[in-house]
Design an enzyme around this catalytic site. Structure first.
Site, PDB file in Angstrom:
ATOM      1  N   HIS A  70       0.836  -1.209   0.000  1.00 17.36           N
ATOM      2  CA  HIS A  70       0.000   0.000   0.000  1.00 17.36           C
ATOM      3  C   HIS A  70       0.867   1.254   0.000  1.00 17.36           C
ATOM      4  O   HIS A  70       0.934   1.985   0.988  1.00 17.36           O
ATOM      5  CB  HIS A  70      -0.952  -0.014   1.196  1.00 17.36           C
ATOM      6  CG  HIS A  70      -2.065  -0.998   1.055  1.00 17.36           C
ATOM      7  ND1 HIS A  70      -2.107  -2.191   1.742  1.00 17.36           N
ATOM      8  CD2 HIS A  70      -3.174  -0.976   0.271  1.00 17.36           C
ATOM      9  CE1 HIS A  70      -3.204  -2.861   1.396  1.00 17.36           C
ATOM     10  NE2 HIS A  70      -3.859  -2.157   0.514  1.00 17.36           N
ATOM     11  N   HIS A 122       1.294   1.568  -5.777  1.00 12.46           N
ATOM     12  CA  HIS A 122      -0.016   0.907  -5.857  1.00 12.46           C
ATOM     13  C   HIS A 122      -1.079   1.921  -6.300  1.00 12.46           C
ATOM     14  O   HIS A 122      -1.925   1.606  -7.150  1.00 12.46           O
ATOM     15  CB  HIS A 122      -0.388   0.309  -4.500  1.00 12.46           C
ATOM     16  CG  HIS A 122      -1.828  -0.092  -4.381  1.00 12.46           C
ATOM     17  ND1 HIS A 122      -2.390  -1.093  -5.143  1.00 12.46           N
ATOM     18  CD2 HIS A 122      -2.827   0.404  -3.591  1.00 12.46           C
ATOM     19  CE1 HIS A 122      -3.675  -1.216  -4.830  1.00 12.46           C
ATOM     20  NE2 HIS A 122      -3.967  -0.321  -3.899  1.00 12.46           N
ATOM     21  N   HIS A 153      -7.168   6.702  -3.130  1.00 12.54           N
ATOM     22  CA  HIS A 153      -8.049   5.745  -2.455  1.00 12.54           C
ATOM     23  C   HIS A 153      -7.393   5.037  -1.263  1.00 12.54           C
ATOM     24  O   HIS A 153      -8.092   4.495  -0.417  1.00 12.54           O
ATOM     25  CB  HIS A 153      -8.558   4.689  -3.451  1.00 12.54           C
ATOM     26  CG  HIS A 153      -7.578   3.595  -3.714  1.00 12.54           C
ATOM     27  ND1 HIS A 153      -6.482   3.760  -4.542  1.00 12.54           N
ATOM     28  CD2 HIS A 153      -7.500   2.333  -3.242  1.00 12.54           C
ATOM     29  CE1 HIS A 153      -5.796   2.648  -4.556  1.00 12.54           C
ATOM     30  NE2 HIS A 153      -6.372   1.756  -3.783  1.00 12.54           N
ATOM     31  N   ASP A 154      -6.060   5.035  -1.168  1.00  9.82           N
ATOM     32  CA  ASP A 154      -5.375   4.375  -0.046  1.00  9.82           C
ATOM     33  C   ASP A 154      -4.407   5.324   0.659  1.00  9.82           C
ATOM     34  O   ASP A 154      -3.474   4.871   1.343  1.00  9.82           O
ATOM     35  CB  ASP A 154      -4.572   3.157  -0.545  1.00  9.82           C
ATOM     36  CG  ASP A 154      -5.408   1.880  -0.567  1.00  9.82           C
ATOM     37  OD1 ASP A 154      -6.376   1.796   0.213  1.00  9.82           O
ATOM     38  OD2 ASP A 154      -5.092   0.981  -1.372  1.00  9.82           O
ATOM     39  N   ASP A 161      -8.698  -1.710  -8.084  1.00  7.47           N
ATOM     40  CA  ASP A 161      -7.976  -1.881  -6.816  1.00  7.47           C
ATOM     41  C   ASP A 161      -7.448  -3.304  -6.636  1.00  7.47           C
ATOM     42  O   ASP A 161      -6.440  -3.506  -5.964  1.00  7.47           O
ATOM     43  CB  ASP A 161      -8.919  -1.513  -5.663  1.00  7.47           C
ATOM     44  CG  ASP A 161      -8.174  -1.303  -4.354  1.00  7.47           C
ATOM     45  OD1 ASP A 161      -6.959  -1.087  -4.389  1.00  7.47           O
ATOM     46  OD2 ASP A 161      -8.836  -1.349  -3.293  1.00  7.47           O
TER      47      ASP A 161
END
Ligand SMILES: [Zn+2]
Length: 376
Positions: A199, A203, A239-240, A349
């Site tokens: 992560h 990524h 998103h992360d 994802d």
């Protein structure tokens, strides 16, 4: 685990946390200056001039958040010849401007009139290298994001997002300030933890590239509005963000403050979203838009990012299956387009197993390593 008061402040995205943020975190300008300096150092020293101090880089590797070894600026100052330093400074300035030149050149190539008076109009020869060549194939599923990250000196997420924003003309459409955009993207990239095997910012860039593959699918592409594309790419990139490298059950069982803050529900996803909102407001990227519009964009970003919560997988799959069985998906409806964007982001994802083996294998090893570290 790097979840300090600063990340909490961003996570809350609230004005009352601003004091905490400014008191305990370096100011945005300092952060940006530090990041830019590091980036320039890598660019300047990473060239094959034979003066790369690998020992130095090794020591500094641990504190670099990108995927490329950091080179200390002090190496520059030890140069015996002043002329070389000045030459380096000129090169640094040239590279600082390269991003802006690239965006301008891209607009010109697509026949768009530059909207910023006095903007630079020189093609940047430096940029037209291997990374630019790779971007010509950014819409293919065998795109090697690891190689792209190396070619961009650990700036794959920023570079990719700028390129895609230009491809879609989003900067012109939303009248975005280039400095604010670069600042926002830099903050997002920086807030990914490079020590996470999986992560991390690579990524995020990988998911963004996969998202682009979905967005350019003809049936979808002909219905998507610029707002849809903007939200899809932004959600994929962020998103992360600030992912701690452990999952939600770990945060709950260790009574982490984020688990308490979000009441054990979509803990990480809520944090990613609120962090993104915090950075959007801190950078002022959308500050020129009407308040109701920017708030709606923040809410839609949240809806997209929260959809990546794997515990809600069945909910989305059942709804998607119903739509397919009933053949009632109407992409002219904004709500249906939003749902498809949620599905696209979820697929992007977890698309690693669908990549070519060499890329898929690397992602598998990385995610296994991250899971292993959590259990240690
Ligand atoms: Zn992810």
């Amino acid at each position: 685990m790097r979840l300090a008061a600063g990340s909490l402040a961003r996570s809350c995205g609230a004005r009352d946390m601003k004091t905490v943020s400014t008191r305990l975190m370096p100011s945005p300008s300092v952060v940006i200056h530090e990041r830019r300096t590091r980036w320039l150092n890598v660019l300047f020293n990473g060239r094959a001039d034979g003066r790369l101090n690998t020992g130095h880089a090794g020591v500094l590797l641990a504190e670099r958040r990108g995927s490329y070894p950091l080179i200390d600026l002090r190496i520059l100052k030890t140069s015996a010849q002043q002329g070389e330093v000045e030459s380096g400074t000129r090169r640094k300035i040239k590279r600082l401007l390269s991003f802006q030149r690239y965006c301008h050149a891209s607009r010109l190539l697509r026949g768009l009139v530059p909207h910023t008076p006095g903007s630079l109009h020189l093609l940047d020869d430096d940029y037209l290298g291997q990374a630019a060549h790779m971007l010509s194939k950014v819409g293919t599923w065998n795109f090697d994001i690891f190689l792209f990250d190396r070619l961009t000196n650990g700036n794959s997420l920023v570079t990719l997002m700028c390129h895609l924003f230009n491809v879609y003309g989003l900067i012109h459409h939303f009248q975005l300030d280039m400095v604010k955009l670069h600042r926002f993207l830099g903050m997002v990239q920086q807030d990914y933890h490079s020590q996470n095997p999986y992560h991390n910012a690579v990524h995020a860039a990988d998911v963004t590239q996969a998202m682009y593959c979905y967005l350019k699918e003809p049936k979808l592409a002909e219905q998507l509005t610029p707002l849809d594309v903007f939200l899809g790419l932004m959600a994929a990139a962020a998103h992360d963000v600030d992912h701690p490298g452990v999952n939600q059950p770990f945060l709950i069982k260790t009574r982490h403050h984020l688990a308490s803050l979000y009441q054990n529900t979509s803990v990480l996803e809520s944090h990613h979203w609120r962090s993104t909102v915090g950075m959007l407001r801190e950078s002022g990227l959308l500050s020129h838009l009407p308040a109701d519009m920017s708030q709606d964009m923040e809410q839609q970003l949240g809806s997209l990012i929260l959809a990546t919560d794997i515990s809600r997988q069945n909910e989305f799959l059942l709804t998607f299956r119903d739509h397919l069985d009933n053949q009632d998906l109407d992409l002219q409806l904004a709500s249906h387009r939003h749902f498809i964007l949620q599905i696209a982001l979820k697929c992007a994802d977890v698309c690693n197993p669908c990549r070519v083996w060499e890329l898929s294998r690397q992602w598998s090893e990385r995610v296994c390593e991250e899971f292993y570290r959590q259990g240690k």
